[in-house]
Design a protein around this motif. Structure first.
Motif, PDB file in Angstrom:
ATOM      1  N   ALA A 164       0.836  -1.204   0.000  1.00 29.51           N
ATOM      2  CA  ALA A 164       0.000   0.000   0.000  1.00 29.51           C
ATOM      3  C   ALA A 164       0.872   1.255   0.000  1.00 29.51           C
ATOM      4  N   LEU A 165       1.969   1.229   0.751  1.00 30.86           N
ATOM      5  CA  LEU A 165       2.875   2.373   0.778  1.00 30.86           C
ATOM      6  C   LEU A 165       3.514   2.593  -0.591  1.00 30.86           C
ATOM      7  N   VAL A 166       3.944   1.535  -1.234  1.00 31.13           N
ATOM      8  CA  VAL A 166       4.554   1.654  -2.562  1.00 31.13           C
ATOM      9  C   VAL A 166       3.548   2.267  -3.545  1.00 31.13           C
ATOM     10  N   GLU A 167       2.304   1.814  -3.511  1.00 27.95           N
ATOM     11  CA  GLU A 167       1.275   2.379  -4.389  1.00 27.95           C
ATOM     12  C   GLU A 167       1.064   3.870  -4.096  1.00 27.95           C
ATOM     13  N   PHE A 168       1.056   4.218  -2.812  1.00 30.32           N
ATOM     14  CA  PHE A 168       0.883   5.613  -2.413  1.00 30.32           C
ATOM     15  C   PHE A 168       2.040   6.465  -2.926  1.00 30.32           C
ATOM     16  N   VAL A 169       3.269   5.982  -2.754  1.00 23.04           N
ATOM     17  CA  VAL A 169       4.445   6.721  -3.212  1.00 23.04           C
ATOM     18  C   VAL A 169       4.387   6.901  -4.729  1.00 23.04           C
ATOM     19  N   GLU A 170       4.057   5.846  -5.444  1.00 24.81           N
ATOM     20  CA  GLU A 170       3.994   5.951  -6.903  1.00 24.81           C
ATOM     21  C   GLU A 170       2.956   6.979  -7.346  1.00 24.81           C
ATOM     22  N   ALA A 171       1.819   7.033  -6.668  1.00 21.77           N
ATOM     23  CA  ALA A 171       0.742   7.945  -7.044  1.00 21.77           C
ATOM     24  C   ALA A 171       0.984   9.386  -6.613  1.00 21.77           C
ATOM     25  N   ASN A 172       1.746   9.587  -5.544  1.00 24.23           N
ATOM     26  CA  ASN A 172       1.847  10.918  -4.948  1.00 24.23           C
ATOM     27  C   ASN A 172       3.228  11.564  -5.004  1.00 24.23           C
ATOM     28  N   GLU A 173       4.198  10.858  -5.558  1.00 18.32           N
ATOM     29  CA  GLU A 173       5.554  11.407  -5.623  1.00 18.32           C
ATOM     30  C   GLU A 173       6.094  11.298  -7.047  1.00 18.32           C
ATOM     31  N   PRO A 174       5.662  12.201  -7.915  1.00 17.67           N
ATOM     32  CA  PRO A 174       6.043  12.092  -9.325  1.00 17.67           C
ATOM     33  C   PRO A 174       7.531  12.289  -9.601  1.00 17.67           C
ATOM     34  N   ARG A 175       8.260  12.900  -8.688  1.00 16.19           N
ATOM     35  CA  ARG A 175       9.689  13.129  -8.924  1.00 16.19           C
ATOM     36  C   ARG A 175      10.547  11.932  -8.532  1.00 16.19           C
ATOM     37  N   ALA A 176      10.012  11.026  -7.717  1.00 15.56           N
ATOM     38  CA  ALA A 176      10.789   9.848  -7.326  1.00 15.56           C
ATOM     39  C   ALA A 176      11.136   9.045  -8.578  1.00 15.56           C
ATOM     40  N   ILE A 177      12.396   8.698  -8.708  1.00 17.21           N
ATOM     41  CA  ILE A 177      12.859   7.952  -9.879  1.00 17.21           C
ATOM     42  C   ILE A 177      12.607   6.460  -9.696  1.00 17.21           C
ATOM     43  N   SER A 178      12.874   5.968  -8.495  1.00 12.27           N
ATOM     44  CA  SER A 178      12.760   4.540  -8.231  1.00 12.27           C
ATOM     45  C   SER A 178      12.455   4.340  -6.751  1.00 12.27           C
TER      46      SER A 178
END
Length: 128
Positions: free
Chosen positions: A27-41
């Motif tokens: 769930a955290l990974v999904e949240f990060v992917e949806a809410n942190e567009p600058r994160a590369i990986s």
């Protein structure tokens, strides 16, 4: 030009908590992917025995990882009974704000060691 920053956290998984941890971390990974567009990986790894978890995240700069710490911090208390954070290794040039955020995370999740590794040489192809 600011340099990329790599964060690697290593945690010990509490006995009997792998299933609950798996649900929460996905769930955290999904949240990060949806809410942190600058994160590369942002990747989560388990050792063969499923006793250690490593989170590796790459950001284009310290500000991007600061943003992660701001938007994802509300999830961290949900991991207190699931893991003991052993270490946080930052590679690059973290800001004072980011170091403070990481220290607070380390204290919350078990008093982990925080280490900063400055860049000696290298390059990044972040535009690909």
């Amino acid at each position: 030009m600011s340099e990329p920053i790599l964060s690697i956290d290593t945690s010990e998984i509490q006995e009997g908590k792998l299933e609950e941890l798996t649900t929460k971390i996905k769930a955290l990974v999904e949240f990060v992917e949806a809410n942190e567009p600058r994160a590369i990986s942002y990747h989560v790894y388990l050792d063969d025995a499923h006793r250690r978890m490593t989170i590796a995240q790459l950001h284009p700069d310290s500000a991007s990882l600061e943003h992660h710490m701001e938007v994802a911090a509300s999830a961290f208390p949900g991991f207190v009974d699931l893991v003991t954070l052993l270490s946080i290794d930052l590679y690059g040039a973290p800001s004072a704000k980011l170091l403070d955020q990481m220290r607070r995370k380390a204290d919350l999740l078990g008093g982990a060691r925080l280490a900063v590794h400055g860049s000696l040489a290298g390059f990044a192809r972040l535009d690909r």
